[in-house]
Design a protein around this motif. Sequence first.
Motif, PDB file in Angstrom:
ATOM      1  N   LYS A   7      46.383  60.714  99.323  1.00 31.10           N
ATOM      2  CA  LYS A   7      46.709  59.857  98.210  1.00 31.10           C
ATOM      3  C   LYS A   7      45.674  60.094  97.120  1.00 31.10           C
ATOM      4  N   ALA A  13      46.821  59.217  85.335  1.00 31.91           N
ATOM      5  CA  ALA A  13      46.547  57.792  85.553  1.00 31.91           C
ATOM      6  C   ALA A  13      45.579  57.228  84.522  1.00 31.91           C
ATOM      7  N   HIS A  16      47.116  56.884  81.146  1.00 32.61           N
ATOM      8  CA  HIS A  16      48.086  55.790  81.066  1.00 32.61           C
ATOM      9  C   HIS A  16      47.392  54.443  80.904  1.00 32.61           C
ATOM     10  N   TYR A  23      53.259  60.301  74.201  1.00 30.22           N
ATOM     11  CA  TYR A  23      54.700  60.542  74.311  1.00 30.22           C
ATOM     12  C   TYR A  23      55.172  61.061  72.954  1.00 30.22           C
ATOM     13  N   LEU A 225      57.630  62.218  79.985  1.00 27.97           N
ATOM     14  CA  LEU A 225      58.690  61.300  79.603  1.00 27.97           C
ATOM     15  C   LEU A 225      58.299  59.895  80.024  1.00 27.97           C
ATOM     16  N   PHE A 229      65.193  59.212  84.745  1.00 23.72           N
ATOM     17  CA  PHE A 229      66.170  58.675  85.705  1.00 23.72           C
ATOM     18  C   PHE A 229      67.530  59.343  85.562  1.00 23.72           C
ATOM     19  N   MET A 471      57.883  62.764  84.616  1.00 22.88           N
ATOM     20  CA  MET A 471      58.504  61.548  84.062  1.00 22.88           C
ATOM     21  C   MET A 471      58.113  60.324  84.859  1.00 22.88           C
ATOM     22  N   GLY A 472      56.964  60.446  85.532  1.00 26.44           N
ATOM     23  CA  GLY A 472      56.478  59.303  86.288  1.00 26.44           C
ATOM     24  C   GLY A 472      56.570  59.529  87.784  1.00 26.44           C
TER      25      GLY A 472
ATOM     26  N   ILE B 142      44.598  52.541  88.506  1.00 23.93           N
ATOM     27  CA  ILE B 142      44.507  53.959  88.892  1.00 23.93           C
ATOM     28  C   ILE B 142      44.480  54.066  90.417  1.00 23.93           C
ATOM     29  N   LYS B 144      45.410  51.993  92.754  1.00 23.04           N
ATOM     30  CA  LYS B 144      46.544  51.461  93.528  1.00 23.04           C
ATOM     31  C   LYS B 144      47.881  52.062  93.100  1.00 23.04           C
ATOM     32  N   ASP B 145      47.860  53.145  92.352  1.00 21.80           N
ATOM     33  CA  ASP B 145      49.105  53.798  91.907  1.00 21.80           C
ATOM     34  C   ASP B 145      50.015  52.829  91.155  1.00 21.80           C
ATOM     35  N   MET B 147      51.203  52.749  88.342  1.00 19.51           N
ATOM     36  CA  MET B 147      51.972  53.266  87.212  1.00 19.51           C
ATOM     37  C   MET B 147      52.761  54.469  87.689  1.00 19.51           C
ATOM     38  N   GLN B 148      53.880  54.693  87.031  1.00 25.08           N
ATOM     39  CA  GLN B 148      54.593  55.953  87.264  1.00 25.08           C
ATOM     40  C   GLN B 148      54.751  56.650  85.917  1.00 25.08           C
ATOM     41  N   CYS B 149      55.807  56.310  85.183  1.00 28.31           N
ATOM     42  CA  CYS B 149      55.979  57.021  83.902  1.00 28.31           C
ATOM     43  C   CYS B 149      54.936  56.601  82.892  1.00 28.31           C
ATOM     44  N   GLY B 150      54.347  55.424  83.072  1.00 19.92           N
ATOM     45  CA  GLY B 150      53.227  55.013  82.234  1.00 19.92           C
ATOM     46  C   GLY B 150      53.597  54.279  80.963  1.00 19.92           C
ATOM     47  N   PHE B 151      54.882  54.181  80.671  1.00 19.57           N
ATOM     48  CA  PHE B 151      55.248  53.623  79.361  1.00 19.57           C
ATOM     49  C   PHE B 151      55.042  52.113  79.302  1.00 19.57           C
ATOM     50  N   THR B 153      52.739  50.733  81.103  1.00 20.67           N
ATOM     51  CA  THR B 153      51.390  50.513  81.628  1.00 20.67           C
ATOM     52  C   THR B 153      50.449  49.831  80.632  1.00 20.67           C
ATOM     53  N   CYS B 186      60.284  51.813  86.460  1.00 16.27           N
ATOM     54  CA  CYS B 186      59.896  52.544  87.672  1.00 16.27           C
ATOM     55  C   CYS B 186      59.637  51.556  88.806  1.00 16.27           C
ATOM     56  N   GLN B 191      52.691  47.404  93.354  1.00 17.82           N
ATOM     57  CA  GLN B 191      51.399  48.040  93.124  1.00 17.82           C
ATOM     58  C   GLN B 191      50.611  47.302  92.037  1.00 17.82           C
TER      59      GLN B 191
END
Lengths: 782, 211
Positions: A7, A13, A16, A23, A225, A229, A471-472, B142, B144-145, B147-151, B153, B186, B191
């Motif tokens: 992990k 990260a 973000h 973007y 992105l 999806f 895209m995430g 960071i 704990k994950d 975020m995914q796409c971050g938008f 976030t 997402c 998380q």
Amino acid sequence: MTAVERKIPHDSAREHVTGEAVYVDDMPPSRGELIVDFLWSPVAHGRIRRLDVEPARNIAGVVALFTHGDLAHNRFGPSQIQDELLIAEDEVRFIGQPVVVIAAENREAVRAAKAAIRLDIDPLPPVFTIDEAKARRDFIGPVRKIARGDVATAFAHAEHVLQGVFKTGGVDQFYLESQAAIAWPGEKGALTVHSSTQNPTEVQDVVAHLLGLPAHKVVVITKRLGGGFGGKECQATHPAAMAALVAHKLKRPARIAYSKDDDMRVTGGRHPFQNDYRVAFTSEGIITAVKVDLYSDGGAFADLSQAVMARAMTHTDNAYWIPNIEITGTVCRTNFPPNTAFRGFGGPQGVSTMENMIEEISLFLHKDPLEIRMRNCYGIEERNTTPYGQIVANNQLPRLMRDIGERADFRRRTAAVADFNAKSKTHLRGIACSAVKFGISFNTKFLNQANALVNVYLDGTVQVSTGATEMGQGVNTKIKQVVAAELGIDAGLVIVMATSTEKNNNTSATAASSGADMNGSAAADACRRIRARLVEVAARELAARTEDLQPSPSTIAIANGMAFDRRRPQHGIAWRDLVRAAYLQRVSLGERGFYATAGLDWNAEKSSGSPFLYFTNGCAVSEVLIDRFTGSARVLRSDLLMDIGKSINPGIDRGQITGAFFQGLGWLTNEEKRYAPTGELLTYSPTTYKVPNIQDLPQVFNVDWIENDTNTLNLRSSKAVGEPPLLLAISVYCAIKNALSFVSGSEIPKIDAPCTGEEILMRLTEYARKNARKPQESAASA
Amino acid sequence: MSDSTKGVSRRGFLKGAGSAAAATALLDSAVLTVREATAQITGPPVYGPGRTELALHVNGSERTVLVEPRTTLAAALRDELDLTGTKVVCDRGACSGCTVWIDGLPVASCMTLAIDAAGRKITTIEGLATGDKLHPVQEAFIEKDAMQCGFCTPGMVMTAAALLERNPDPTLDDVKEAVSGNLCRCAVYPQVFEATLAAAKKRKASQIAGS
């Protein structure tokens, strides 16, 4: 320590959480940049009688107005059907179809231009339902069929038969970052396009085609992105092409960024399906025959509807071996925006049809639904061929079904639900299980290829470029880990670059859950060849530095950033020094890798073959609580158990599982598109369109996967995980159905998805009227 | 100017205008509402319709922007100050993607006029860290994950961090309540809960260690 099976945080990260991640629409405007937007058809179906753009030309700030005649070509599409028009010509086919592309200095001018353009449309009869399209026989592409055994005879000799119509609704992808693109003109008529797309190559192809440019003059770049999806697999192409048109014609940078409202109105979503089903079974719950006619609402143009239907058809069997089966697939043409890819890509619509049938069988027979699933489950050595002819290899489904029953304490809780419902006058509970078997690979064989570019620099750092778009889903993080593991170095030395058609050509969409599988494999291929050369260098270097040691590449290892000869492990050479030595010896430190998924075979005309490299599987149990006065449903608990092979990054995979499940939950419960009688979408913002938020999370949510290191067919024995868990939310649908069975009397409850509170309340009211007595002994209390 | 411009949010304006129109033929108390609303709308000083110079106190520094009075804070931050970490998603206050702090409280910057924020302390996602030192919530997201796409976030982090500012020891329910307005497609909600609680715990531990 290897960089995989660990992990580590998402590649971006830090960017973000600090707002540093860029973007498309975050890119600063460049000198002379124009705003691009478009006037769309306000009529679902009609003929353009008059289009007069002249009144808009003199508005301050309006720079240019383009119609279809300004394109070199107007017709395109992601499949062979090629029926789509970027800009409407004489006929308009859906509300939201572009009619005039507007280029302006600012948004005020765009708004004024939209108001000033005169567009008169003579309406034609629109088609808004699958039934209407069926009546008119207005279909997109051929009707396909998968068949095995003798369905007619099996039904004729059936002990029991159930039939009905199963409907699932349309869904908006609701990626938070709406569609966006920026196009820059370059020398020699070239264009650079920054696009929020899952498919840079398709954007490149379509832009080049529509503008009459050779492909090598169009570079498409995708940094990341804000969600895709599936919604940016094909439909990111349209905004990119409009921005490119403006940049190409006016030789000025051009930016387009849809508002969320516009995005929801003009782009397509998940296909609504309306499926006729018929199932024959024994008193023991063994399915003897299935006949399913799948009908999807394709919208106005083909888009990916045929491919989506193919996946729906190849997933209708789901986890179950059915000796006699016939599945047909028909895409209906309607006057809505073309429906398109959405995570699962037809799989959910096929699988839910089967799971609904099994739930109905268990209610009909008063038998344990998990037991029925286990009895019909694909076998390990026998009863393991799908209706389209693929063998279900390395089958973990029986184990998953057994394990989920224990982990979720299914039988005891089933009894508890019946007790609860016998006592409560205010609430109803329901519990159900469901399974998923999801085929990994694009059904279209040629798409199963990928390439990657790996560059090693003199300080030992590494850049990787692939066709995968981030895209995430964490594909860049996984690729980074794979590259580090292949090279035997720390993942911190590896950066995954923005996706660009300049570096990776002719790539496939990042879709079908296969982004990491294919692009990771291509990157691994490149790394192996670099590594092989470095091993030669290391053998020579270590021999030169060590007394009595002959060069022996076969005994060289590179791990933890050191190369050493296994015969003298105490003498190492650091990665950075090894790279430097290779450079000085004029050994190439870059490589392009390639991957083509082996062993695939699919005949689209006959709908037969082995289209998938392997299957990702899972099982779930969900329990719901329904308020009998409002119809609102809550998920009390969901247990998910999957087979995802050996996880490259457990943190990312866990996020994919929980996230996909939640999207499936939205599809089946609260997300409902509503339209005006004119075909105009009414639910085009989160104020009216309900995507799941934290209140909708299961109160108890257990997510786990089994140990399985036997999927050696795929990259590092991993399995794709992006889409399959979405289908586990079908357990929630089945649980709602189970709850309703306690009040539906002797009949099997019927409910369409999405099961909104309103829909549930209507069913509760209907059953209360029919059975105006207290909740009777349940139909499903077995 | 800070005091005189308070209260003219986009929503406040619409509410005021709506009640003014509806109240004309109603009771005395409603007439008062008309007066109040009128004072709110027309009260001095008058800005616009052209561009107005505003001093915005953002992330610890004074910034001047020249915008029309109708400009939202989100637009001013993104388009005028190039602070693009703040995202505009639904543009109507229903997703919390645009969350920033005004005087330490989380607000939807798409529903706040820039002029309303003038003279007040604005913190955006770019200003949450102290130099290179991330806010504990940022660190936990960071780890704990979350975020995914971050938008979503930036908005999610600002909401979660604001919670810890006002409640250093939140329960799981407090966290759920705080971020209930933030949409994440997402669906990294579990998380986010873990991260926010972990950040609170870590911050508390470091404060005890530091005291």
